[in-house]
Design a protein around this motif. Structure first.
Motif, short mmCIF file in Angstrom:
data_model
loop_
_atom_site.label_atom_id
_atom_site.label_comp_id
_atom_site.label_asym_id
_atom_site.label_seq_id
_atom_site.Cartn_x
_atom_site.Cartn_y
_atom_site.Cartn_z
N LYS A 1 -83.14 -23.38 23.17
CA LYS A 1 -82.82 -21.98 23.46
C LYS A 1 -83.15 -21.10 22.25
CE LYS A 1 -79.05 -18.93 24.90
NZ LYS A 1 -77.59 -18.86 25.24
N ASP A 2 -82.84 -21.61 21.04
CA ASP A 2 -83.17 -20.87 19.82
C ASP A 2 -84.68 -20.72 19.68
OD1 ASP A 2 -80.53 -20.60 19.19
OD2 ASP A 2 -80.50 -22.27 17.76
N ALA A 3 -85.43 -21.79 20.00
CA ALA A 3 -86.88 -21.74 19.89
C ALA A 3 -87.45 -20.70 20.86
CB ALA A 3 -87.48 -23.12 20.18
N ASP A 4 -86.92 -20.65 22.09
CA ASP A 4 -87.37 -19.66 23.07
C ASP A 4 -87.06 -18.25 22.59
OD1 ASP A 4 -88.20 -21.75 24.63
OD2 ASP A 4 -86.42 -21.75 25.91
N THR A 5 -85.88 -18.08 22.00
CA THR A 5 -85.49 -16.76 21.48
C THR A 5 -86.41 -16.32 20.35
OG1 THR A 5 -83.16 -17.18 22.05
CG2 THR A 5 -83.59 -15.45 20.44
N LEU A 6 -86.72 -17.26 19.44
CA LEU A 6 -87.60 -16.93 18.31
C LEU A 6 -89.01 -16.60 18.80
CD1 LEU A 6 -88.25 -16.72 15.33
CD2 LEU A 6 -88.57 -19.20 15.27
N LEU A 7 -89.54 -17.37 19.75
CA LEU A 7 -90.89 -17.10 20.27
C LEU A 7 -90.96 -15.73 20.93
CD1 LEU A 7 -93.76 -18.08 20.78
CD2 LEU A 7 -92.94 -19.18 22.88
N ALA A 8 -89.92 -15.37 21.69
CA ALA A 8 -89.89 -14.06 22.34
C ALA A 8 -89.86 -12.95 21.30
CB ALA A 8 -88.68 -13.98 23.26
N TRP A 9 -89.14 -13.17 20.21
CA TRP A 9 -89.07 -12.14 19.15
C TRP A 9 -90.41 -12.01 18.45
CZ3 TRP A 9 -89.84 -11.88 13.91
CH2 TRP A 9 -89.36 -10.75 13.27
N ILE A 10 -91.06 -13.13 18.15
CA ILE A 10 -92.37 -13.08 17.49
C ILE A 10 -93.37 -12.32 18.36
CG2 ILE A 10 -94.32 -14.46 16.68
CD1 ILE A 10 -92.33 -16.60 15.81
N LYS A 11 -93.39 -12.61 19.66
CA LYS A 11 -94.30 -11.91 20.57
C LYS A 11 -94.02 -10.42 20.59
CE LYS A 11 -95.18 -15.72 23.82
NZ LYS A 11 -94.98 -16.18 25.22
N HIS A 12 -92.74 -10.07 20.62
CA HIS A 12 -92.37 -8.65 20.69
C HIS A 12 -92.75 -7.90 19.42
CE1 HIS A 12 -90.09 -5.11 21.94
NE2 HIS A 12 -89.49 -5.12 20.75
N ASN A 13 -92.67 -8.58 18.28
CA ASN A 13 -92.94 -7.93 16.99
C ASN A 13 -94.31 -8.29 16.41
OD1 ASN A 13 -90.13 -6.67 16.00
ND2 ASN A 13 -89.71 -8.60 17.06
N TRP A 14 -95.18 -8.88 17.23
CA TRP A 14 -96.48 -9.31 16.73
C TRP A 14 -97.40 -8.12 16.48
CZ3 TRP A 14 -98.41 -13.08 14.26
CH2 TRP A 14 -99.78 -13.27 14.18
N ARG A 15 -97.92 -8.03 15.25
CA ARG A 15 -98.84 -6.95 14.87
C ARG A 15 -100.13 -7.52 14.32
NH1 ARG A 15 -95.38 -5.24 17.37
NH2 ARG A 15 -93.98 -3.49 17.01
N ASN A 16 -100.50 -8.72 14.74
CA ASN A 16 -101.70 -9.41 14.28
C ASN A 16 -101.70 -9.63 12.77
OD1 ASN A 16 -103.96 -10.49 15.83
ND2 ASN A 16 -105.24 -9.43 14.34
#
Length: 477
Positions: free
Chosen positions: A363-378
């Motif tokens: 669940k933590d891994a899914d949360t972290l991946l969602a955050w990285i995608k949301h804040n991804w700026r290349n």
């Protein structure tokens, strides 16, 4: 906590006046130098208690002399009463003198104490009902304490933590009144001994609410990394460090101030500190809702802000010599919140069932991946930035590390190390829609000196496709 508890209480923004006593339970294996740390940090307290014992010896010697004189005079008055029982005038005069003499009987001095270790429940209650209204129950080998009958008295420790008045009546007409007493607890114990204790008595500890009153900590082992400086001209030994000397000096000053303290001062909070307190209160309350991470730990969540208030008060007293003249400020409150979060996450790690840890990690891994995608700026994302600004659950270093390892193993992210920093990127194989310019990342990778690919501890479980991709990156770097 030991030095501050006889001096102050603290008033919370909701109007409650609470003690500043703290209960600690530290898990550390044999060889982690628990006794060494205890000896260094408790030095001033043990020296202070030794000085109290010296004073008590002198007082007791004087008491023995006064008691002997009192008994001699009592014998003389008794003979006078027996001799003059026929003479009413003389008898009445002697009887009045007898009454006055009984009122002047010397009182045996009470031995002042600060630290207690091996003690029965009855003796502890008796000491708290006397002048020893501020005590510390400490043990750097807590296995004996956890197996004793004393620790089974959950209601006593819960009441003392809350500062409640305790009235104890016995069949032999003796009465014990504990009013305004304060008790700090520090137990250090080996993890395997504590695990055995939990299997036998853990349910009663949790159901009584005593678990939630403890601050739990299981530090990472340092065994194998504690090297000594081999040079002759090395720094002062640890015992001579200024920080430790200043710490012990301040503790000693507070202990001596507490000896003469008649009434505790009630600390208040500044307006900014109260606002921060209320914000954190609402945040923790929201996390106890169904589906949130404190859903199964509402007992710890309910005590969170009270623990914050106590730690803030202790920090305030320690850092302000004129602590009565000031209120607990925003900075102190923020530090107390940070420390309490550490203890809370440690408790969650200890109390999470083994069969639930894997689900929690995913669940933590899914949360972290969602955050990285949301804040991804290349751009590469630093692990430290995630811990500071990422999801709340990622503030705990252990949970963040496990989430990163899972995402590496599943091929969702690529990681590189540069000295102590960890740089993270979304995988351009798994998430191509998020990578606008893959080659710019590769180019940046090549520009940063000392960049080393990090495959994680699950490297052997990664798909061959991911391993081949990373071999290309290794060649490029």
């Amino acid at each position: 906590s030991i030095a501050a508890q006889p001096l102050v209480d603290i008033r919370t923004p909701v109007g409650m006046r609470i003690p500043v006593s703290l209960y600690f339970l530290i898990l550390a294996a044999s060889g982690e130098r628990k006794s060494t740390v205890d000896k260094l940090l408790m030095k001033s307290i043990r020296e202070y208690e030794l000085s109290l014992a010296t004073k008590t010896e002198a007082t007791y010697a004087n008491y023995v002399i006064e008691l002997e004189l009192w008994e001699l005079k009592q014998k003389a008055l008794k003979k006078c009463l027996e001799k003059n029982h026929h003479d009413s005038t003389t008898f009445n005069e002697a009887a009045e003198e007898w009454r006055l003499h009984q009122l002047c009987k010397p009182i045996q001095p009470i031995t002042r104490r600060v630290l207690i270790d091996d003690i029965s429940g009855a003796k502890l209650k008796m000491m708290l009902s006397e002048k020893n209204s501020s005590l510390a129950l400490t043990s750097d080998e807590g296995g004996t304490l956890l197996s004793s009958e004393l620790i089974k008295d959950h209601s006593l420790f819960c009441s003392l933590w809350s500062g409640q008045t305790i009235r104890i009546d016995r069949a032999n007409n003796t009465e014990i009144l504990i009013d305004g007493a304060r008790l700090t607890i520090s137990i250090q114990v080996q993890p395997d001994i504590y695990t055995s204790f939990r299997e036998k008595s853990g349910a009663s500890f949790r159901s009584s609410g005593l678990d939630a009153r403890f601050l739990f900590c299981e530090p990472t082992s340092e065994i194998g990394n504690r090297f000594e400086d081999e040079s002759v001209d090395s720094d002062l030994p640890f015992q001579g460090l200024n920080a430790l000397c200043n710490f012990n000096t301040r503790i000693e000053a507070l202990l001596r101030e507490g000896e003469a303290c008649i009434a505790r001062h009630c600390l208040k909070m500044t307006d900014n500190a109260e606002i921060l307190w209320r914000q954190k209160f609402n945040e923790i309350e929201a996390h106890m809702q169904r589906g949130e991470y404190l859903m199964d730990y509402t007992d710890f969540g309910s005590k969170f802000m009270e623990q914050v208030s106590r730690i803030a008060a202790v920090l305030h007293v320690f850092t302000h010599t004129d602590y009565k003249e000031h209120s607990v400020n925003y900075k102190t409150m923020d530090m107390a919140i940070h420390l309490t979060e550490i203890y809370l996450h440690q408790a969650l790690e200890i109390f999470t069932k083994p069969d639930k840890k894997d689900l929690s990690d995913q669940k933590d891994a899914d949360t972290l991946l969602a955050w990285i995608k949301h804040n991804w700026r290349n751009k590469w994302i630093l692990k430290s930035d995630i811990r500071r600004s990422g999801p709340y659950c990622m503030r705990d270093l252990g949970r963040l590390d496990r989430a990163i390892e899972i995402l590496i193993a599943t091929g969702d992210i690529y990681c590189f190390r540069r000295k102590q920093s960890l740089l993270i990127s979304l995988s351009w194989d798994r998430h191509p829609s998020y990578i606008r310019d893959r080659y710019r990342l590769e180019e940046n990778c090549g520009r940063i000196k000392g960049l080393v690919p990090y495959y994680g501890k699950y490297k052997s479980k990664m798909p061959l496709r991911i391993q081949r991709t990373r071999k290309l990156l290794d060649a490029f770097c």
